[in-house]
Enzyme design. Structure first.
Site, PDB file in Angstrom:
ATOM      1  N   LYS A 112       0.861  -1.192   0.000  1.00 29.46           N
ATOM      2  CA  LYS A 112       0.000   0.000   0.000  1.00 29.46           C
ATOM      3  C   LYS A 112       0.886   1.228   0.000  1.00 29.46           C
ATOM      4  O   LYS A 112       2.035   1.169   0.451  1.00 29.46           O
ATOM      5  CB  LYS A 112      -0.883   0.013   1.257  1.00 29.46           C
ATOM      6  CG  LYS A 112      -2.120   0.887   1.137  1.00 29.46           C
ATOM      7  CD  LYS A 112      -3.260   0.160   0.461  1.00 29.46           C
ATOM      8  CE  LYS A 112      -4.503   1.019   0.357  1.00 29.46           C
ATOM      9  NZ  LYS A 112      -5.661   0.235  -0.092  1.00 29.46           N
TER      10      LYS A 112
HETATM   11  P1  NAD Z   1     -13.198   7.732  -2.802  1.00 31.73           P
HETATM   12  O1  NAD Z   1     -12.173   8.771  -2.613  1.00 31.73           O
HETATM   13  O2  NAD Z   1     -13.788   7.517  -4.144  1.00 31.73           O
HETATM   14  O3  NAD Z   1     -14.417   7.973  -1.770  1.00 31.73           O
HETATM   15  C1  NAD Z   1     -14.218   8.141  -0.406  1.00 31.73           C
HETATM   16  C2  NAD Z   1     -15.540   8.530   0.211  1.00 31.73           C
HETATM   17  O4  NAD Z   1     -15.403   8.614   1.632  1.00 31.73           O
HETATM   18  C3  NAD Z   1     -16.055   9.873  -0.258  1.00 31.73           C
HETATM   19  O5  NAD Z   1     -17.456   9.799  -0.492  1.00 31.73           O
HETATM   20  C4  NAD Z   1     -15.767  10.783   0.936  1.00 31.73           C
HETATM   21  O6  NAD Z   1     -16.647  11.893   1.003  1.00 31.73           O
HETATM   22  C5  NAD Z   1     -16.005   9.822   2.072  1.00 31.73           C
HETATM   23  N1  NAD Z   1     -15.415  10.293   3.322  1.00 31.73           N
HETATM   24  C6  NAD Z   1     -14.159  10.769   3.520  1.00 31.73           C
HETATM   25  N2  NAD Z   1     -14.022  11.153   4.804  1.00 31.73           N
HETATM   26  C7  NAD Z   1     -15.201  10.907   5.408  1.00 31.73           C
HETATM   27  C8  NAD Z   1     -15.677  11.092   6.727  1.00 31.73           C
HETATM   28  N3  NAD Z   1     -14.897  11.610   7.680  1.00 31.73           N
HETATM   29  N4  NAD Z   1     -16.953  10.715   7.015  1.00 31.73           N
HETATM   30  C9  NAD Z   1     -17.746  10.201   6.056  1.00 31.73           C
HETATM   31  N5  NAD Z   1     -17.350  10.009   4.786  1.00 31.73           N
HETATM   32  C10 NAD Z   1     -16.087  10.359   4.470  1.00 31.73           C
HETATM   33  O7  NAD Z   1     -12.552   6.385  -2.228  1.00 31.73           O
HETATM   34  P2  NAD Z   1     -12.947   4.876  -2.543  1.00 31.73           P
HETATM   35  O8  NAD Z   1     -12.035   4.382  -3.584  1.00 31.73           O
HETATM   36  O9  NAD Z   1     -14.427   4.774  -2.713  1.00 31.73           O
HETATM   37  O10 NAD Z   1     -12.511   4.183  -1.173  1.00 31.73           O
HETATM   38  C11 NAD Z   1     -13.379   4.103  -0.039  1.00 31.73           C
HETATM   39  C12 NAD Z   1     -12.891   2.983   0.856  1.00 31.73           C
HETATM   40  O11 NAD Z   1     -12.878   1.756   0.116  1.00 31.73           O
HETATM   41  C13 NAD Z   1     -11.482   3.131   1.420  1.00 31.73           C
HETATM   42  O12 NAD Z   1     -11.437   2.545   2.701  1.00 31.73           O
HETATM   43  C14 NAD Z   1     -10.648   2.311   0.468  1.00 31.73           C
HETATM   44  O13 NAD Z   1      -9.441   1.865   1.046  1.00 31.73           O
HETATM   45  C15 NAD Z   1     -11.594   1.171   0.212  1.00 31.73           C
HETATM   46  N6  NAD Z   1     -11.312   0.405  -1.005  1.00 31.73           N
HETATM   47  C16 NAD Z   1     -11.277   1.009  -2.229  1.00 31.73           C
HETATM   48  C17 NAD Z   1     -11.022   0.235  -3.364  1.00 31.73           C
HETATM   49  C18 NAD Z   1     -11.068   0.834  -4.752  1.00 31.73           C
HETATM   50  O14 NAD Z   1     -10.973   0.047  -5.713  1.00 31.73           O
HETATM   51  N7  NAD Z   1     -11.219   2.114  -4.922  1.00 31.73           N
HETATM   52  C19 NAD Z   1     -10.763  -1.120  -3.243  1.00 31.73           C
HETATM   53  C20 NAD Z   1     -10.816  -1.719  -1.973  1.00 31.73           C
HETATM   54  C21 NAD Z   1     -11.099  -0.929  -0.874  1.00 31.73           C
END
Ligand code: NAD
Length: 422
Positions: A112
């Site tokens: 990561k």
């Molecule tokens: P993203 O940046 O597209 O979205 C993140 C979201 O979280 C946004 O809607 C943001 O407003 C919200 N957020 C941020 N701080 C916040 C808070 N304090 N309270 C409430 N909401 C809040 O990111 P993503 O890619 O959707 O990732 C989200 C999660 O999923 C993370 O934990 C990431 O590690 C995990 N994840 C993502 C992927 C991927 O393929 N993108 C894969 C596996 C896991």
């Protein structure tokens, strides 16, 4: 053995990860001899990322890339741009990638990366300079056969394109396989953008079926309406679910009748968040955790479900779209309350699975259709969940501990077979 270079608090992501490993040791038999391997990252790189801002001043950012394990294959895991990023958080996220990749049996270790920055405060040019300098700095340990970054919080296809270009310029050949989650015309894979949300839906649908929860009419609450949360919400909506509440960094909204996602998703895209959406009422951020729902999908950041929130949660099913959204104590509360948790290390593995497909397609320069991608993804996710479910039934343990049991057995078997160098 504690590590001298970090100082985790009791509920920090690394401490949570270590407690998850400790829980699984009794199920590892003689492989337990190698368990310490899981409790320390193989390699952690801290880099300084200096850039010139548009106003001519110079700013430095802290950057990290951690390779937790390379035992089963090259490192694989996203890159996060967020002001709260720390070495310790990146270590935990890299370790969860090792577990996740092994749980779905992808030929990868876990890694990561991240930069401690609020990217919303940078111009597009500054963001590009920062991304390129970071890529150059971690270039000594990444590569299509070494470690393959991907998008995570606040990073997307454009960031991956800059990373791929920077690495390619530095190595003198176009290396599409160095990152995944790229735009389609640069060697990206169809289905990648929505793959994590799709995996959340597929594992959620299987879990719902097993506990007799009908998705048609099921009430769903989603925290985080970014890539993962919005894609999962869309699929639950298509299956007849009602998205009754959503929360992101801009606020929380509720509509007991279910929100119209064909309006909410463009609203979020246009305004940057759920706040101000006309098709719902605003609600207090803390009250979001009291919403009457069947399925809760945390899809934002770590440690969102605290013990207190776990005691108040109304859902029957928690689908961990985010990494590490449930704290240690909260996990026990949910188990005591018989609320089923499909843990992050299997629930959100859809993204890395299609990243794997992308990497394979890049090497063969032969690209599959979106249907082929989705069929293969669903098959892997359903098969992996079945094995985990059977393991949980066999040992009478939670799905999280079962996922760790399956994954740690694979990692440590590989460790044992490879032997210790020299
Ligand atoms: P993203 O940046 O597209 O979205 C993140 C979201 O979280 C946004 O809607 C943001 O407003 C919200 N957020 C941020 N701080 C916040 C808070 N304090 N309270 C409430 N909401 C809040 O990111 P993503 O890619 O959707 O990732 C989200 C999660 O999923 C993370 O934990 C990431 O590690 C995990 N994840 C993502 C992927 C991927 O393929 N993108 C894969 C596996 C896991």
């Amino acid at each position: 053995m504690t590590l001298s270079y970090i100082n985790p608090t009791s509920d920090s992501p690394w401490a949570t990860y270590i407690s998850q490993v400790d829980r699984v040791i009794p199920y590892l038999g003689t492989l337990g001899r190698w368990a310490e391997t899981l409790k320390r990252p193989k390699r952690a790189l801290i880099v300084d990322v200096p850039i010139e801002l548009d106003d001519g001043s110079v700013r430095h950012f802290e950057g990290f890339r951690v390779q937790h394990s390379l035992t089963r294959g090259p490192g694989k895991g996203g890159v996060r741009f967020h002001p709260d990023v720390t070495l310790e958080e990146v270590m935990a996220l890299s370790a969860w990638m090792s577990i996740k990749n092994a749980a779905v049996n992808l030929p990868y270790g876990g890694a990561k990366g991240g930069i401690r920055v609020d990217p919303k405060l940078l111009s597009r040019k500054e963001l590009e300079r920062m991304t390129r300098r970071y890529t150059s700095e971690i270039g000594i340990i990444i590569g299509p056969h070494q470690d393959i970054p991907a998008p995570d919080v606040n990073t997307d296809g454009q960031i991956m394109a800059w990373m791929m270009d920077t690495y390619s310029m530095n190595t003198g050949s176009t290396a599409t396989g160095v990152v995944t989650g790229k735009p389609i015309h640069l060697g990206g894979s169809l289905g990648r953008v929505k793959a994590t949300g799709r995996g959340v839906f597929v594992t959620g649908r299987e879990a719902a079926r097993r506990i007799g929860l009908d998705l048609n009419g099921a009430r769903v609450a989603v925290q985080g309406f970014g890539n993962v949360g919005s894609s999962a919400a869309e699929l639950f909506g298509q299956a007849g679910g009602l998205i009754v509440a959503a929360q992101d960094h801009t606020g929380s909204i509720i509509n007991e009748q279910g929100m119209d996602l064909s309006l909410l998703i463009p609203h979020v895209r246009a305004t940057g968040g759920v706040a101000g959406f006309k098709g719902a009422e605003p609600m207090d951020n803390e009250a979001f955790w009291d919403v009457r729902c069947d399925i809760m999908i945390p899809a934002a950041l770590e440690n969102q479900i605290t013990a207190d929130r776990a005691r108040r949660l109304k859902a029957r099913l928690v689908l961990e779209g985010a990494n590490g959204p449930t704290g240690r104590a909260a996990d026990d509360v949910l188990a005591d309350r018989n609320i089923l948790v499909v843990p992050d290390v299997i629930c959100n593995a859809g993204g890395v699975t299609v990243s794997y497909f992308e990497w394979v397609q890049d090497f063969s320069s032969f690209f599959w259709t979106e249907d082929e991608i989705n069929v293969r993804l669903d098959k892997i996710m359903i098969g992996a969940l079945k094995k985990i479910w059977d393991t949980a039934d066999q040992h009478k343990i939670t799905l999280r501990t079962a996922t760790f049991a399956v994954a740690c057995e694979r990692i440590l078997t590989a460790r044992q077979e490879r032997g210790l160098y020299p």
